[in-house]
Design a protein around this motif. Structure first.
Motif, PDB file in Angstrom:
ATOM      1  N   LEU B  20       0.851  -1.191   0.000  1.00  0.00           N
ATOM      2  CA  LEU B  20       0.000   0.000   0.000  1.00  0.00           C
ATOM      3  C   LEU B  20       0.888   1.243   0.000  1.00  0.00           C
ATOM      4  O   LEU B  20       1.888   1.298   0.729  1.00  0.00           O
ATOM      5  N   PRO B  21       0.556   2.248  -0.811  1.00  0.00           N
ATOM      6  CA  PRO B  21       1.414   3.436  -0.868  1.00  0.00           C
ATOM      7  C   PRO B  21       1.400   4.232   0.447  1.00  0.00           C
ATOM      8  O   PRO B  21       0.428   4.180   1.200  1.00  0.00           O
ATOM      9  N   GLU B  22       2.500   4.921   0.653  1.00  0.00           N
ATOM     10  CA  GLU B  22       2.638   5.759   1.851  1.00  0.00           C
ATOM     11  C   GLU B  22       1.664   6.938   1.779  1.00  0.00           C
ATOM     12  O   GLU B  22       1.417   7.483   0.710  1.00  0.00           O
ATOM     13  N   ILE B  23       1.136   7.306   2.935  1.00  0.00           N
ATOM     14  CA  ILE B  23       0.249   8.472   2.991  1.00  0.00           C
ATOM     15  C   ILE B  23       0.895   9.516   3.901  1.00  0.00           C
ATOM     16  O   ILE B  23       1.220   9.223   5.063  1.00  0.00           O
ATOM     17  N   ALA B  24       1.085  10.711   3.364  1.00  0.00           N
ATOM     18  CA  ALA B  24       1.601  11.800   4.203  1.00  0.00           C
ATOM     19  C   ALA B  24       0.419  12.451   4.904  1.00  0.00           C
ATOM     20  O   ALA B  24      -0.547  12.843   4.236  1.00  0.00           O
ATOM     21  N   GLN B 170      -8.017  -1.365  -4.867  1.00  0.00           N
ATOM     22  CA  GLN B 170      -8.512  -2.317  -3.868  1.00  0.00           C
ATOM     23  C   GLN B 170      -7.432  -3.362  -3.599  1.00  0.00           C
ATOM     24  O   GLN B 170      -6.871  -3.931  -4.546  1.00  0.00           O
ATOM     25  N   TYR B 171      -7.158  -3.590  -2.323  1.00  0.00           N
ATOM     26  CA  TYR B 171      -6.099  -4.519  -1.933  1.00  0.00           C
ATOM     27  C   TYR B 171      -6.666  -5.680  -1.136  1.00  0.00           C
ATOM     28  O   TYR B 171      -7.644  -5.532  -0.399  1.00  0.00           O
ATOM     29  N   ASN B 172      -5.994  -6.819  -1.284  1.00  0.00           N
ATOM     30  CA  ASN B 172      -6.248  -7.943  -0.384  1.00  0.00           C
ATOM     31  C   ASN B 172      -4.900  -8.221   0.282  1.00  0.00           C
ATOM     32  O   ASN B 172      -3.967  -8.660  -0.381  1.00  0.00           O
ATOM     33  N   GLY B 173      -4.811  -7.955   1.574  1.00  0.00           N
ATOM     34  CA  GLY B 173      -3.497  -7.955   2.210  1.00  0.00           C
ATOM     35  C   GLY B 173      -2.694  -6.823   1.595  1.00  0.00           C
ATOM     36  O   GLY B 173      -3.183  -5.698   1.486  1.00  0.00           O
ATOM     37  N   ASN B 174      -1.515  -7.141   1.096  1.00  0.00           N
ATOM     38  CA  ASN B 174      -0.705  -6.127   0.428  1.00  0.00           C
ATOM     39  C   ASN B 174      -0.835  -6.221  -1.082  1.00  0.00           C
ATOM     40  O   ASN B 174      -0.157  -5.515  -1.809  1.00  0.00           O
ATOM     41  N   GLN B 175      -1.676  -7.122  -1.560  1.00  0.00           N
ATOM     42  CA  GLN B 175      -1.760  -7.356  -3.002  1.00  0.00           C
ATOM     43  C   GLN B 175      -2.867  -6.527  -3.649  1.00  0.00           C
ATOM     44  O   GLN B 175      -4.009  -6.519  -3.168  1.00  0.00           O
ATOM     45  N   LEU B 176      -2.496  -5.878  -4.732  1.00  0.00           N
ATOM     46  CA  LEU B 176      -3.468  -5.103  -5.482  1.00  0.00           C
ATOM     47  C   LEU B 176      -4.393  -6.066  -6.224  1.00  0.00           C
ATOM     48  O   LEU B 176      -3.938  -6.941  -6.954  1.00  0.00           O
ATOM     49  N   ARG B 177      -5.683  -5.924  -6.013  1.00  0.00           N
ATOM     50  CA  ARG B 177      -6.648  -6.823  -6.641  1.00  0.00           C
ATOM     51  C   ARG B 177      -7.376  -6.175  -7.801  1.00  0.00           C
ATOM     52  O   ARG B 177      -7.567  -6.767  -8.847  1.00  0.00           O
ATOM     53  N   ARG B 178      -7.853  -4.962  -7.593  1.00  0.00           N
ATOM     54  CA  ARG B 178      -8.601  -4.294  -8.659  1.00  0.00           C
ATOM     55  C   ARG B 178      -8.341  -2.786  -8.607  1.00  0.00           C
ATOM     56  O   ARG B 178      -8.134  -2.230  -7.526  1.00  0.00           O
ATOM     57  N   THR B 179      -8.368  -2.169  -9.759  1.00  0.00           N
ATOM     58  CA  THR B 179      -8.275  -0.712  -9.805  1.00  0.00           C
ATOM     59  C   THR B 179      -9.409  -0.165 -10.668  1.00  0.00           C
ATOM     60  O   THR B 179      -9.879  -0.832 -11.605  1.00  0.00           O
ATOM     61  N   VAL B 180      -9.839   1.024 -10.313  1.00  0.00           N
ATOM     62  CA  VAL B 180     -10.823   1.752 -11.126  1.00  0.00           C
ATOM     63  C   VAL B 180     -10.202   3.103 -11.448  1.00  0.00           C
ATOM     64  O   VAL B 180      -9.786   3.818 -10.531  1.00  0.00           O
ATOM     65  N   GLN B 181     -10.120   3.420 -12.722  1.00  0.00           N
ATOM     66  CA  GLN B 181      -9.545   4.699 -13.142  1.00  0.00           C
ATOM     67  C   GLN B 181     -10.638   5.515 -13.817  1.00  0.00           C
ATOM     68  O   GLN B 181     -11.253   5.046 -14.779  1.00  0.00           O
ATOM     69  N   LEU B 198     -11.898  -0.367 -15.406  1.00  0.00           N
ATOM     70  CA  LEU B 198     -11.676  -1.280 -14.287  1.00  0.00           C
ATOM     71  C   LEU B 198     -10.682  -2.354 -14.720  1.00  0.00           C
ATOM     72  O   LEU B 198     -10.836  -2.942 -15.787  1.00  0.00           O
ATOM     73  N   ASN B 199      -9.671  -2.558 -13.911  1.00  0.00           N
ATOM     74  CA  ASN B 199      -8.702  -3.633 -14.166  1.00  0.00           C
ATOM     75  C   ASN B 199      -8.671  -4.571 -12.976  1.00  0.00           C
ATOM     76  O   ASN B 199      -8.696  -4.111 -11.826  1.00  0.00           O
ATOM     77  N   THR B 200      -8.629  -5.864 -13.250  1.00  0.00           N
ATOM     78  CA  THR B 200      -8.476  -6.821 -12.155  1.00  0.00           C
ATOM     79  C   THR B 200      -7.137  -7.520 -12.311  1.00  0.00           C
ATOM     80  O   THR B 200      -6.616  -7.640 -13.422  1.00  0.00           O
ATOM     81  N   TYR B 201      -6.589  -7.954 -11.206  1.00  0.00           N
ATOM     82  CA  TYR B 201      -5.295  -8.642 -11.208  1.00  0.00           C
ATOM     83  C   TYR B 201      -5.485 -10.024 -10.574  1.00  0.00           C
ATOM     84  O   TYR B 201      -6.551 -10.322 -10.055  1.00  0.00           O
ATOM     85  N   GLY B 202      -4.458 -10.832 -10.642  1.00  0.00           N
ATOM     86  CA  GLY B 202      -4.573 -12.188 -10.113  1.00  0.00           C
ATOM     87  C   GLY B 202      -4.853 -13.165 -11.223  1.00  0.00           C
ATOM     88  O   GLY B 202      -4.621 -12.880 -12.407  1.00  0.00           O
ATOM     89  N   SER B 203      -5.404 -14.328 -10.865  1.00  0.00           N
ATOM     90  CA  SER B 203      -5.554 -15.394 -11.858  1.00  0.00           C
ATOM     91  C   SER B 203      -6.682 -15.109 -12.860  1.00  0.00           C
ATOM     92  O   SER B 203      -6.617 -15.519 -14.010  1.00  0.00           O
ATOM     93  N   GLN B 204      -7.737 -14.439 -12.431  1.00  0.00           N
ATOM     94  CA  GLN B 204      -8.880 -14.165 -13.315  1.00  0.00           C
ATOM     95  C   GLN B 204      -8.822 -12.717 -13.794  1.00  0.00           C
ATOM     96  O   GLN B 204      -9.611 -11.878 -13.356  1.00  0.00           O
ATOM     97  N   ARG B 205      -7.874 -12.424 -14.658  1.00  0.00           N
ATOM     98  CA  ARG B 205      -7.688 -11.038 -15.086  1.00  0.00           C
ATOM     99  C   ARG B 205      -8.660 -10.645 -16.176  1.00  0.00           C
ATOM    100  O   ARG B 205      -8.929 -11.412 -17.086  1.00  0.00           O
ATOM    101  N   TYR B 206      -9.184  -9.438 -16.054  1.00  0.00           N
ATOM    102  CA  TYR B 206      -9.971  -8.859 -17.142  1.00  0.00           C
ATOM    103  C   TYR B 206      -9.977  -7.347 -16.964  1.00  0.00           C
ATOM    104  O   TYR B 206      -9.613  -6.845 -15.895  1.00  0.00           O
ATOM    105  N   SER B 207     -10.352  -6.666 -18.001  1.00  0.00           N
ATOM    106  CA  SER B 207     -10.527  -5.222 -17.868  1.00  0.00           C
ATOM    107  C   SER B 207     -11.827  -4.808 -18.547  1.00  0.00           C
ATOM    108  O   SER B 207     -12.276  -5.443 -19.511  1.00  0.00           O
ATOM    109  N   LEU B 208     -12.431  -3.781 -17.990  1.00  0.00           N
ATOM    110  CA  LEU B 208     -13.685  -3.253 -18.522  1.00  0.00           C
ATOM    111  C   LEU B 208     -13.530  -1.759 -18.723  1.00  0.00           C
ATOM    112  O   LEU B 208     -13.048  -1.068 -17.819  1.00  0.00           O
ATOM    113  N   ILE B 209     -13.912  -1.272 -19.894  1.00  0.00           N
ATOM    114  CA  ILE B 209     -13.938   0.178 -20.110  1.00  0.00           C
ATOM    115  C   ILE B 209     -15.401   0.580 -20.246  1.00  0.00           C
ATOM    116  O   ILE B 209     -16.105   0.111 -21.151  1.00  0.00           O
TER     117      ILE B 209
END
Lengths: 207, 222
Positions: B20-24, B170-181, B198-209
């Protein structure tokens, strides 16, 4: 006297009545419909598609155009809201979607449900409304055809399809595809042009 | 070509494993304003969106569909329909806040796992997290950030970039699972973005625009 009357230009109302008389009956029987459609070698038309769904605040409107050449070449193009082109030619079907100015091939054309829709469109444009063994075709009054799925599996996808044929032989005015009573698609065709030669590239290239 | 693909795969793998990125931290007086900005990104009340959805799935399959999504931010309910451009409804499902009811599913869109994934995506895109932000501050590049602990091991960052675009991570533990841009609209007065990826990471990867076709307030619609 009779000679004089015959030599006068025919009144427009008389022309209309004669024309109507000639057209009466083309959609009364399957044979009449097939005969009407047999005169059609190609069709170009515009269409408006209304998608009605209970969830929708207002119907979703799409606009497009179609090119058809007998026996089975079709270009079905949506201009709005999504620019997409379905091409069917020599038994192969492809769909392209425009995204950010470029056309990309789309995989939805492989969906079984989509195959049913595409097969139906080409059959209708050939006047073979009763040719699909999966549908029971009924010819009802006022040039209307009702297609009902014979099998329950298909009925889960499409409840029934109604086609309103034009007064002009070989032309479809309107198609209604009912998925349920409150979910249906209405296609209205306009400005049909018949039997004008169509360049083959219309069915093979997106631009 | 293969080398490029390998590099992209390694980069995506590294991205999905990033911490997870640092927050100032910011002054307490600024926290409230940032909290409000994060909240304002999500639609309020009853809304309906019609989008074109460009899906890029595993195996290189690409398809475009039309999605209709009705949401209520007050009772956390969703009704969504996915259909082909020709209007054939492939999926119709409702989330009542507790469970998912599939009204209609045409194969391969008829499985409960597909429905759950779809509802999860909609919740991520359209609903402000139900837990309060635990960290509010800024990132190294000056972006504003609200961090939520959404579960025992899950976290969600809402990031607002200086140019007005925003992102959900969105993270699960320290792992990035999904992003929405969400891109910045040409008309900046419109809060809801016209284009969301929307991008998903992990074994079931897909993206939606998602590109917006229509949106409506539904206060007077049943």
């Amino acid at each position: 006297m009779l000679y004089q009357r015959l030599n006068k230009p025919l009144h427009p109302a008389i022309i209309l009545i004669i024309s109507a008389y000639l057209c009466i009956g083309w959609a009364d029987t399957w044979e009449g419909i097939r005969a009407g459609a047999a005169q059609i070698k190609s069709v170009q038309a515009e269409f408006i598609q209304e998608k009605h769904l209970k969830i929708l605040a207002r119907p979703l409107i799409s606009n497009g155009s179609l090119y058809f050449e007998s026996p089975g070449s079709l270009r079905w193009e949506y201009i709005t809201p999504i620019h997409s082109i379905l091409l069917i030619h020599n038994g192969a079907s492809k769909r392209y979607i425009e995204s950010d100015g470029h056309f990309k091939e789309d995989d939805a054309v492989r969906l079984q449900a989509m195959q049913v829709v595409m097969q139906e469109i080409t059959l209708w444009l050939n006047g073979r409304f009763d040719a699909n063994p999966d549908f029971q075709a009924s010819l009802v009054q006022n040039r209307k055809i009702v297609l009902t799925p014979k099998q329950d599996a298909l009925a889960l996808i499409i409840k029934r399809i109604t086609l309103q044929l034009s007064e002009k032989p070989g032309i479809i005015d309107e198609v209604m595809i009912f998925e349920s009573e409150d979910s249906y698609t209405r296609l209205v065709f306009k400005n049909p042009v018949l039997n004008l030669p169509i360049n083959e590239t219309i069915f093979t290239k997106v631009r | 070509m293969k080398y490029n693909l390998l590099l992209i795969s390694v980069a995506m793998l590294l991205a999905s494993c990033s911490a997870l990125p640092e927050i100032a931290p910011v002054a307490p007086s600024e926290e409230s304003a940032i909290r409000q900005q994060c909240k304002a990104l999500f639609p309020q009340g009853k809304r309906q969106f019609v989008h074109s959805i460009e899906a890029d799935m595993a195996g290189g399959r690409q398809t475009t569909m039309i999605g209709v999504t009705s949401i209520s931010s007050t009772d956390l309910t969703i009704h969504c329909v996915m259909m082909t451009i020709e209007g054939l409804v492939l999926f119709d499902g409702v989330f009542d806040g507790q469970k998912i009811i599939i009204n209609r599913g045409v194969p391969p869109f008829d499985s409960p796992s597909f429905a759950k994934g779809m509802i999860d995506d909609i919740i991520l895109i359209f609903f402000h997290p139900q837990t309060p932000a635990v960290h509010i501050g800024t990132m190294e590049d000056g972006a504003l950030i609200c961090r939520f602990h959404t579960g025992k091991e899950t976290a969600q960052d809402v990031v607002i970039h200086p140019n007005g675009s925003w992102m959900i991570r969105q993270y699960n533990g320290n792992q990035l699972r999904r992003t929405v841009q969400a891109d910045v609209n040409a008309n900046t007065a419109k809060r809801i973005s016209d284009k969301i990826t929307l991008n998903t990471y992990g074994s079931q990867r897909y993206s939606l625009i998602l590109k917006r076709i229509e949106s409506h307030h539904l206060e007077h619609h049943p």
